[in-house]
Design an enzyme around this catalytic site. Structure first.
Site, PDB file in Angstrom:
ATOM      1  N   ARG A  32       0.831  -1.200   0.000  1.00  0.00           N
ATOM      2  CA  ARG A  32       0.000   0.000   0.000  1.00  0.00           C
ATOM      3  C   ARG A  32       0.864   1.248   0.000  1.00  0.00           C
ATOM      4  NH1 ARG A  32      -1.410   1.834   5.691  1.00  0.00           N
ATOM      5  NH2 ARG A  32       0.070   0.765   7.047  1.00  0.00           N
ATOM      6  N   GLY A  33       0.209   2.394  -0.109  1.00  0.00           N
ATOM      7  CA  GLY A  33       0.880   3.684   0.003  1.00  0.00           C
ATOM      8  C   GLY A  33       1.960   3.901  -1.032  1.00  0.00           C
ATOM      9  N   ASP A  61       8.762 -11.103   7.622  1.00  0.00           N
ATOM     10  CA  ASP A  61       9.213 -10.004   8.470  1.00  0.00           C
ATOM     11  C   ASP A  61      10.676  -9.729   8.129  1.00  0.00           C
ATOM     12  OD1 ASP A  61      10.081  -8.308  10.451  1.00  0.00           O
ATOM     13  OD2 ASP A  61       9.432  -9.567  12.125  1.00  0.00           O
ATOM     14  N   ALA A  96      10.038  -0.329   2.849  1.00  0.00           N
ATOM     15  CA  ALA A  96       9.345  -0.675   4.099  1.00  0.00           C
ATOM     16  C   ALA A  96       9.833   0.208   5.240  1.00  0.00           C
ATOM     17  CB  ALA A  96       9.580  -2.144   4.431  1.00  0.00           C
ATOM     18  N   GLY A  97       8.898   0.739   5.993  1.00  0.00           N
ATOM     19  CA  GLY A  97       9.278   1.596   7.111  1.00  0.00           C
ATOM     20  C   GLY A  97       8.125   1.774   8.084  1.00  0.00           C
ATOM     21  N   ALA A 101      12.569  11.784  25.736  1.00  0.00           N
ATOM     22  CA  ALA A 101      12.463  11.615  27.193  1.00  0.00           C
ATOM     23  C   ALA A 101      11.385  10.603  27.575  1.00  0.00           C
ATOM     24  CB  ALA A 101      12.166  12.962  27.855  1.00  0.00           C
ATOM     25  N   TYR A 148      12.988   7.747  14.310  1.00  0.00           N
ATOM     26  CA  TYR A 148      12.739   7.736  12.866  1.00  0.00           C
ATOM     27  C   TYR A 148      13.817   8.523  12.115  1.00  0.00           C
ATOM     28  CZ  TYR A 148      10.077   8.274   8.501  1.00  0.00           C
ATOM     29  OH  TYR A 148       9.676   8.250   7.185  1.00  0.00           O
ATOM     30  N   LYS A 204      16.475   7.155   9.277  1.00  0.00           N
ATOM     31  CA  LYS A 204      16.491   7.672   7.909  1.00  0.00           C
ATOM     32  C   LYS A 204      17.823   8.347   7.574  1.00  0.00           C
ATOM     33  CE  LYS A 204      12.471   6.160   6.730  1.00  0.00           C
ATOM     34  NZ  LYS A 204      12.373   5.053   5.744  1.00  0.00           N
TER      35      LYS A 204
END
Length: 444
Positions: free
Chosen positions: A215-216, A259, A287-288, A296, A351, A355
């Site tokens: 998807r996406g 996976d 994939a992400g 914190a 994230y 990246k």
């Protein structure tokens, strides 16, 4: 998904408010449609450096109309400026003289491409002048308006004849949401001249692996690579198997549900590609996941999951395919990074770290790959997907407007950039990280 603000600004009342209040007025971008001409209009090729003659030959091969001199009352779809002949800063005025007069003669959604020599391959006054081109193109990208884009392409000595794929992408509507970028051709990796390809089907006979394909953005990447002739092997988690199979059946491709963080995932992927397809030509690490929290308040599992999926898995899979000879000669690896990995983002330290690591993977491998094999990355900005549709309205609006085009991009914009990297014609395009962000105001 529609952009309500953009639709509003196109209405009579919206146009009035935009004019009186100085609000952003996003132009509807022209995107390439299958069956259309590569470049709908004439390209002006100017400048007297070492590249202009080769550019004209390659535009002829692409069947793109071009001229060498500006004519009165003539409109142009694009302008290519050969600035490789600028060897000292006092000559930079020539760049202004070549570009400024034609800006008012450009069609809507125009393209400006400036060509230069990689500064690191020059010295002294020439290095100063060539590095200055970056400021020129990035600023002009924020000025040009009307859905236009501006790019800088540094062409290394010996790569003059390997621009076709890059010109086809940057001069066409395929690069609708890419602007203010610096691309290097022939600057990294072993020398291997790009083969001649049909720009309509450059991936004919090739096999492409796309992770996160159900998807996406991943789905759109799979569709565009299939459009360009590739046999697509889609990969996603077992939970997405039904959607994945439905897509790959439509594309007459293959699929693999697993996976990618599993210990045996790289070996299983390599074995499948070798057994079923005799290897792979294009690998897209799409994939992400996100697990957002301020540092914190971030538990270790949120950190580790994001790093494992977004960075460690692509690194392990790439190395396995290379070590086991599954990536075919002249293959292309494309990582999906993010503007967050360049500029950072609140609540996304995990994230952004992952990246930025994807960019590090490109830098780690770009000079050590076999001739013609390359690795690059795309760094999307605000792309309109089902995921971003769930973002609160105010946050979403700010995210879409903080770029030179005042709008969000579409998954196809990322997919077209991936397809450019994947094309065999891009054999000399190696080690690049290109933002697909409408030239966001954040990051370089």
């Amino acid at each position: 998904m529609s952009d309500r603000y953009q639709a509003f600004t196109a209405s009579p009342f919206g146009k009035l408010l935009v004019k009186n209040l100085g609000l952003p007025s996003p132009v509807r971008l022209r995107r390439w449609e299958e069956g259309a001409a590569l470049v709908d209009g004439t390209v002006l090729v100017t400048g007297d450096g070492r590249l202009a003659a080769d550019v004209r030959k390659q535009l002829d091969a692409l069947e793109v109309a071009h001229v060498a001199e500006q004519a009165p009352e003539t409109r142009y779809r694009a302008v290519v400026v050969d600035a490789s002949g600028l060897t000292e800063s006092s000559m930079l005025g020539a760049l202004r003289d070549q570009v400024a007069p034609v800006l008012r003669s450009l069609e809507s959604c125009p393209r400006v491409v400036v060509l230069g020599t990689p500064p690191e391959q020059t010295s002294g006054a020439e290095r100063v002048a060539q590095r200055a081109l970056e400021g020129f193109t990035r600023s002009l990208g924020k000025e040009i308006g009307r859905g236009g884009t501006v790019q800088l392409v540094y062409v290394a000595d010996g790569a003059e004849q390997d621009l076709s794929s890059t010109l086809a992408f940057l001069l066409s509507p395929k690069s609708a949401y890419v602007s203010g970028q610096v691309v290097r051709v022939g600057a990294h990796g072993a020398v291997a001249q790009a083969p001649e390809t049909d720009w309509r089907r450059p991936l004919e006979g090739k096999v492409a692996l796309v992770t996160g394909a159900s998807r996406g953005i991943g789905e759109q990447i799979a569709r565009v690579l299939h459009r360009d002739g590739a046999t697509v092997v889609g990969l996603d988690v077992p939970q997405a198997a039904s959607d994945l199979q439905r897509l790959t059946d439509e594309l007459d491709g293959d699929w693999l549900a697993l996976d990618i963080t599993a210990k045996d995932a790289p070996a299983r992927i390599a074995q499948h590609l070798q057994r079923e397809h005799g290897g792979v030509d294009v690998v897209v690490h799409n994939a992400g996941i996100t697990r957002d929290k301020k540092l914190a308040n971030m538990k270790s599992d949120r950190w580790e999951q994001v790093i494992a999926v977004n960075l460690t898995a692509p690194e392990r899979i790439t190395r396995a395919l290379l070590d086991e000879g599954v990536l075919n000669e002249g293959g292309s690896v494309v990582g999906v990074a993010s503007i967050a990995g360049i500029a950072g983002n609140v609540g996304q330290t995990n994230y952004a770290t992952s990246k930025a690591g994807v960019i590090g993977l490109v830098e780690s491998l770009r000079d050590d790959l076999p001739a013609g094999t390359r690795i690059n990355a795309v760094a999307p900005g605000f792309i309109i997907t089902q995921m971003t549709a769930a973002v609160p309205f105010a946050t979403r609006e700010v995210g879409q407007r903080l770029n030179a085009m005042a709008q969000g991009g579409l998954p196809v914009d990322v997919a077209e950039t991936v397809a450019w990297f994947a094309s065999p014609g891009s054999a000399r395009v190696n080690g690049n990280v290109v933002r697909v962000c409408g030239q966001m105001m954040l990051g370089a």
